[in-house]
Design a protein around this motif. Structure first.
Motif, mmCIF file in Angstrom:
data_model
loop_
_atom_site.group_PDB
_atom_site.id
_atom_site.type_symbol
_atom_site.label_atom_id
_atom_site.label_comp_id
_atom_site.label_asym_id
_atom_site.label_seq_id
_atom_site.Cartn_x
_atom_site.Cartn_y
_atom_site.Cartn_z
ATOM 1 N N PHE A 100 0.660 -1.173 0.059
ATOM 2 C CA PHE A 100 0.070 0.089 0.035
ATOM 3 C C PHE A 100 0.830 1.197 -0.045
ATOM 4 N N GLN A 101 0.290 2.341 -0.353
ATOM 5 C CA GLN A 101 0.917 3.828 -0.693
ATOM 6 C C GLN A 101 1.459 4.078 0.775
ATOM 7 N N ASP A 102 0.696 4.133 1.819
ATOM 8 C CA ASP A 102 0.999 4.574 3.036
ATOM 9 C C ASP A 102 1.172 3.371 4.132
ATOM 10 N N ALA A 103 2.641 2.922 4.452
ATOM 11 C CA ALA A 103 2.661 2.086 5.341
ATOM 12 C C ALA A 103 2.108 2.129 6.633
ATOM 13 N N LEU A 104 2.106 3.240 7.095
ATOM 14 C CA LEU A 104 1.785 3.865 8.544
ATOM 15 C C LEU A 104 0.298 3.578 8.648
ATOM 16 N N SER A 161 11.033 4.043 11.745
ATOM 17 C CA SER A 161 11.136 5.330 10.765
ATOM 18 C C SER A 161 10.401 4.825 9.451
ATOM 19 N N GLY A 162 9.883 5.884 8.797
ATOM 20 C CA GLY A 162 9.069 5.778 7.467
ATOM 21 C C GLY A 162 9.881 4.763 6.696
ATOM 22 N N GLY A 163 11.022 4.772 6.425
ATOM 23 C CA GLY A 163 11.566 3.767 5.300
ATOM 24 C C GLY A 163 11.675 2.488 5.903
ATOM 25 N N MET A 164 11.727 2.388 7.280
ATOM 26 C CA MET A 164 11.628 0.962 7.919
ATOM 27 C C MET A 164 10.395 0.407 7.952
ATOM 28 N N ARG A 165 9.324 1.197 8.025
ATOM 29 C CA ARG A 165 7.814 0.708 7.968
ATOM 30 C C ARG A 165 7.585 0.323 6.676
ATOM 31 N N GLN A 166 8.142 1.004 5.699
ATOM 32 C CA GLN A 166 7.935 0.530 4.149
ATOM 33 C C GLN A 166 8.562 -0.786 3.973
ATOM 34 N N ARG A 167 9.761 -0.967 4.430
ATOM 35 C CA ARG A 167 10.308 -2.416 4.174
ATOM 36 C C ARG A 167 9.577 -3.230 5.028
ATOM 37 N N VAL A 168 8.946 -3.187 6.253
ATOM 38 C CA VAL A 168 7.981 -4.147 6.835
ATOM 39 C C VAL A 168 6.757 -4.198 5.885
ATOM 40 N N LEU A 190 8.060 8.999 1.131
ATOM 41 C CA LEU A 190 9.547 8.929 1.637
ATOM 42 C C LEU A 190 10.563 10.089 0.799
ATOM 43 N N ASP A 191 11.558 10.556 1.515
ATOM 44 C CA ASP A 191 12.336 11.262 0.871
ATOM 45 C C ASP A 191 13.152 10.539 -0.243
ATOM 46 N N VAL A 192 13.988 11.338 -0.835
ATOM 47 C CA VAL A 192 14.493 10.922 -2.320
ATOM 48 C C VAL A 192 15.595 9.592 -1.893
ATOM 49 N N THR A 193 16.450 9.822 -0.906
ATOM 50 C CA THR A 193 17.340 8.920 -0.654
ATOM 51 C C THR A 193 16.803 7.428 -0.167
ATOM 52 N N ARG A 196 14.952 5.594 -3.241
ATOM 53 C CA ARG A 196 15.747 5.004 -3.821
ATOM 54 C C ARG A 196 16.429 3.616 -3.600
ATOM 55 N N ARG A 197 16.626 3.606 -1.993
ATOM 56 C CA ARG A 197 16.752 2.158 -1.367
ATOM 57 C C ARG A 197 15.628 1.257 -1.518
ATOM 58 N N ILE A 198 14.401 1.844 -1.147
ATOM 59 C CA ILE A 198 13.113 0.660 -1.342
ATOM 60 C C ILE A 198 13.152 0.428 -2.680
#
Length: 329
Positions: A100-104, A161-168, A190-193, A196-198
């Motif tokens: 989904f778009q928003d992991a939170l 964090s936002g990035g970690m939630r998206q990984r989950v 998420l921010d650009v950096t 990219r990682r996601i």
């Protein structure tokens, strides 16, 4: 980030034909058709209201109850449009994962990450045990590169964090080992950096599993970096479909060209060319091209008929006046 590569296989795992989604008199999806091949990254792009998310949710049966869906979504030998709720519950997660778009908001705030992964695993593997599910949950968190994965199993979504939630969220979609992943704007918050990682992570894990991916986004930069083919939606129809290099090198539909022209170009402050007007919902039957009021190439026929798909070089286009010349992007 690696350049897009061709799919590892040519077999079709999902076929969408003549898909239509209606909410009352509003047509969120007018007539959408495309195929998805095993191991392929397929980008689905377009402005808000183009029908991207409605198409994605129709595939997995997550539309609101007042939605009327017709057409064909062929997966594993069955038309999912006609499938029962029980069949769709078996397909979701087990065969088709959804990010989904928003992991939170997608993750339940009152349950730990581990609990939600265990539940997702058991839903896809009803004969599995909780011990097996917990072990698999830890493995999948490590696969999506979450540091200190064992301790994160007992964390709540708001503690990440936002990035970690998206990984989950990616882990939840992958834990059932599906054939297809639908990622609905998975990096928009998420921010650009981190984005990219996601995306690199999603490419990596799906390539290792030979899973097919439908990446829904409005970001053409993301598409250029990750996708093999692109479906451009506008007004609930596929305006253009092409390989990623063909699309960016020679866009055939005026809307695709306008989208590319609207991107800022480095070092040229005057390069930005916004598309005039705004997208309008399709009310009732679609009897003309939905882009006609914003299109500089429109002619009389565009205002009286809905164009049908036609092949122009390497692209399939729904336009009465497609761009023929090469290299004019």
């Amino acid at each position: 980030m690696e350049l897009p590569t061709q799919p590892t296989g040519s077999d079709v795992v999902l076929r969408v034909e003549g898909l239509r989604v209606q909410f009352g008199s509003v047509n969120a999806v007018v007539d959408t058709s495309f195929e998805l091949r095993r191991g392929e990254f397929l980008g689905v792009v377009g402005e808000s209201g183009a029908g991207k998310s409605a198409t994605a949710k129709a595939i997995v049966g997550l539309l609101a109850k007042n939605a009327r869906v017709s057409g064909t979504i062929e997966f594993d030998g069955k038309n999912l449009v006609e499938a029962s709720g029980a069949h769709m519950r078996k397909v979701r997660g087990r065969k088709i994962g959804y990010i989904f778009q928003d992991a939170l908001t997608a993750l339940d705030p009152v349950y730990t990450v581990g609990y939600q992964l265990v539940e997702a695993y058991l839903a896809s593997n009803p004969k599995g045990t909780k011990a097996e599910a917990r072990k698999r949950a830890l493995e999948i968190l490590e696969e999506v590169q979450i540091r200190d994965a064992a301790s994160r199993l007992d964390a709540y979504p708001h503690q990440l964090s936002g990035g970690m939630r998206q990984r989950v969220a990616i882990a939840v979609a992958l834990i059932g080992d599906p054939d297809i992943i639908i990622a609905d704007e998975p990096t928009s918050a998420l921010d650009v950096t981190v984005q990219r990682r996601i995306l690199e992570l999603l490419q990596k894990v799906c390539h290792e599993r030979n899973a097919a991916v439908v990446l829904i986004t409005h970001d053409l930069g993301v598409v250029a970096q990750t996708c093999d083919r692109v479906v451009v939606l506008y007004g609930g129809i596929v305006a253009e479909e092409a390989g990623v290099f063909d699309l960016f090198d020679t866009p055939r539909h005026p809307y695709t060209k306008a989208l590319l022209d609207s991107l800022p170009k480095r070092g040229d402050k005057d390069s930005l060319k916004p598309i005039p007007g705004q997208a309008e919902p399709v009310i009732g039957e679609a009897t003309y091209c939905p882009f006609v009021h914003r299109c500089a190439s429109a002619t009389a026929i565009c205002r009286s008929e809905l164009p049908q798909p036609s092949q122009v070089a390497a692209s399939e286009v729904r336009c009465f006046n497609p761009r023929i010349e090469k290299g004019a992007a």
